[in-house]
Write an enzyme that holds these catalytic residues in place. Structure first.
Site, mmCIF file in Angstrom:
data_model
loop_
_atom_site.group_PDB
_atom_site.id
_atom_site.type_symbol
_atom_site.label_atom_id
_atom_site.label_comp_id
_atom_site.label_asym_id
_atom_site.label_seq_id
_atom_site.Cartn_x
_atom_site.Cartn_y
_atom_site.Cartn_z
ATOM 1 N N ARG A 1 -46.144 19.060 43.802
ATOM 2 C CA ARG A 1 -45.841 19.715 44.901
ATOM 3 C C ARG A 1 -46.329 20.740 45.013
ATOM 4 O O ARG A 1 -47.043 20.854 46.516
ATOM 5 C CB ARG A 1 -44.454 20.026 45.619
ATOM 6 C CG ARG A 1 -43.918 18.205 45.503
ATOM 7 C CD ARG A 1 -42.197 18.523 46.110
ATOM 8 N NE ARG A 1 -41.388 19.106 45.279
ATOM 9 C CZ ARG A 1 -41.032 18.882 44.664
ATOM 10 N NH1 ARG A 1 -40.281 17.470 44.130
ATOM 11 N NH2 ARG A 1 -40.010 20.112 43.802
ATOM 12 N N LYS B 1 -45.245 30.034 37.502
ATOM 13 C CA LYS B 1 -45.778 28.544 37.425
ATOM 14 C C LYS B 1 -46.151 27.699 38.323
ATOM 15 O O LYS B 1 -47.525 27.603 38.823
ATOM 16 C CB LYS B 1 -46.075 27.741 35.390
ATOM 17 C CG LYS B 1 -44.484 26.623 35.881
ATOM 18 C CD LYS B 1 -44.992 25.476 37.039
ATOM 19 C CE LYS B 1 -42.956 25.208 36.943
ATOM 20 N NZ LYS B 1 -43.912 23.582 37.564
ATOM 21 N N SER C 1 -39.954 14.979 37.979
ATOM 22 C CA SER C 1 -39.050 14.054 38.201
ATOM 23 C C SER C 1 -40.064 12.560 37.866
ATOM 24 O O SER C 1 -39.444 11.221 37.318
ATOM 25 C CB SER C 1 -38.018 14.485 39.145
ATOM 26 O OG SER C 1 -39.270 14.601 40.677
ATOM 27 N N GLU D 1 -41.539 24.596 45.632
ATOM 28 C CA GLU D 1 -40.477 26.165 45.444
ATOM 29 C C GLU D 1 -41.653 27.013 45.395
ATOM 30 O O GLU D 1 -41.159 29.300 45.233
ATOM 31 C CB GLU D 1 -40.270 26.348 43.896
ATOM 32 C CG GLU D 1 -38.385 25.999 44.561
ATOM 33 C CD GLU D 1 -37.024 26.268 45.255
ATOM 34 O OE1 GLU D 1 -37.984 27.647 45.853
ATOM 35 O OE2 GLU D 1 -36.537 25.643 44.855
ATOM 36 N N ALA E 1 -28.628 15.812 45.286
ATOM 37 C CA ALA E 1 -29.244 14.386 45.332
ATOM 38 C C ALA E 1 -30.896 14.368 45.521
ATOM 39 O O ALA E 1 -31.012 13.346 45.562
ATOM 40 C CB ALA E 1 -28.244 13.871 46.233
ATOM 41 N N GLY F 1 -32.528 16.471 40.524
ATOM 42 C CA GLY F 1 -30.553 15.550 40.661
ATOM 43 C C GLY F 1 -30.830 14.016 40.236
ATOM 44 O O GLY F 1 -30.188 14.219 39.035
#
Length: 332
Positions: A248, A184, A133, A274, A30, A34
């Site tokens: 990020r 990437k 997003s 990530e 969520a 998502g």
């Protein structure tokens, strides 16, 4: 005098819309990504629900009748989620879509590999591309790739998600699509450093360009197709993530260049970058298998605090001179 009323006009429905069939979609996760994926599916008339570990519904009931299950959680939770799904008696006809970009720190597996190993009888689809997003939430136009060795499954996901604002392409190379989106993130950290140090457009262009053969070497080693890295899930995602503060991972690099501590940067972000985990896992794999990844290596050393941002730049500029063309199978 007899009058006749004009026949009422029947609305013409485009063939592509007429052929669409509603699907039951469950999105796992969520967070911002998502939620964006759930809204995209919902706007196309699909039946959608979002499941979260902190939500009220249990996983088994959330996926019980799903035609498509979309995983949009962070990499650190993928293995545990796959194990949970295994106990949920998932139908073998259910299509599993992974929209996570990363490498498992213990096994170096990608998310799709984890799902393939856990659900060998289910179709697995990778969704990857230049999909920030916040821009998707703002209904700005975007495109992405759904990749799978199961052609029908990829086409079904394409049908469910395609719209005037979200263009979907299919690909038969899930490994390449997934790795493009994964690798990437490491490069985005390096580009953030470049911009944070105000090194200029020449340096930034050189860095992004030299990142492509580095990504290709890793991809070819892991079985990906070269051409995939020049598409949306490779070059496209690289450009989007390396251009602006919506990424990020870019913000991690930019913050490090300003002298901030990594822990403080991650706390400010309030969400997962990530590329930090991916850099560590990638270097372990590169050391083990002899894959040259000079940019990722400097990012890894910077994240560990071994070198400064300025030293990372110097180390890349002082590397041995060579021709631009490279052997993708090179071991040194």
């Amino acid at each position: 005098m007899v009058t006749s009323s004009a026949p009422s006009e029947t609305p013409i429905i485009p063939l592509s819309e007429a052929l669409k069939q509603m699907a039951r979609v469950t999105v796992l996760g969520a967070g911002a990504w998502g939620t964006a994926l759930a809204r995209l599916a919902l706007s196309n008339g699909n039946q959608v629900q979002i499941w979260s570990r902190r939500g009220p519904s249990d996983l088994k009931s959330a996926v019980a009748d799903a035609d498509i299950v979309v995983s949009a959680i962070s990499m650190k939770g993928v293995s545990a989620l796959a194990s949970q799904l295994q106990t949920a008696a998932l139908k073998t006809s259910t299509i599993l879509v992974t929209a996570t970009k990363g490498l498992d720190p213990e096994t170096t597996r990608t998310p799709s590999k984890i799902f393939r190993d856990t659900f060998p009888d289910n179709p697995i689809v990778v969704l990857s591309g230049p999909n920030l997003s916040k821009e998707i939430e703002a209904q700005l136009p975007a495109a992405t790739v759904v990749a799978s060795t199961d052609v029908d499954a990829a086409a079904r996901v394409q049908q469910v998600y395609s719209s005037e604002m979200f263009r979907i392409y299919t690909s038969p190379d899930p490994v390449g699509a997934e790795l493009g989106g994964t690798l990437k993130n490491v490069i985005a950290i390096a580009v953030g450093v470049c911009d944070g140090l105000k090194l200029g457009s020449n340096a930034k262009a050189a860095l992004i360009t030299r990142a492509i053969p580095e990504m290709l070497r890793v991809g070819v080693h892991m079985g990906a197709q070269v051409e995939t890295f020049y598409g949306l899930s490779g070059l496209g995602d690289l450009l989007a993530t390396c251009d602006g503060t919506l990424s990020r991972n870019y913000r991690v690099g930019y913050g490090l260049a300003q002298g901030k501590k990594l822990d403080d940067i991650l706390a400010e972000l309030g969400s997962t970058a990530e590329g930090v985990n991916t850099a560590h896992v990638l270097i372990d794999m590169a050391n083990r298998d002899g894959i040259p990844v000079p940019i990722a290596r400097q990012v890894h050393r910077l994240l560990r605090g071994v070198i400064t941002p300025q030293e990372a730049v110097g180390n890349l500029m002082e590397r041995q001179l060579k021709p631009e063309a490279c052997d993708l199978r090179a071991k040194n």
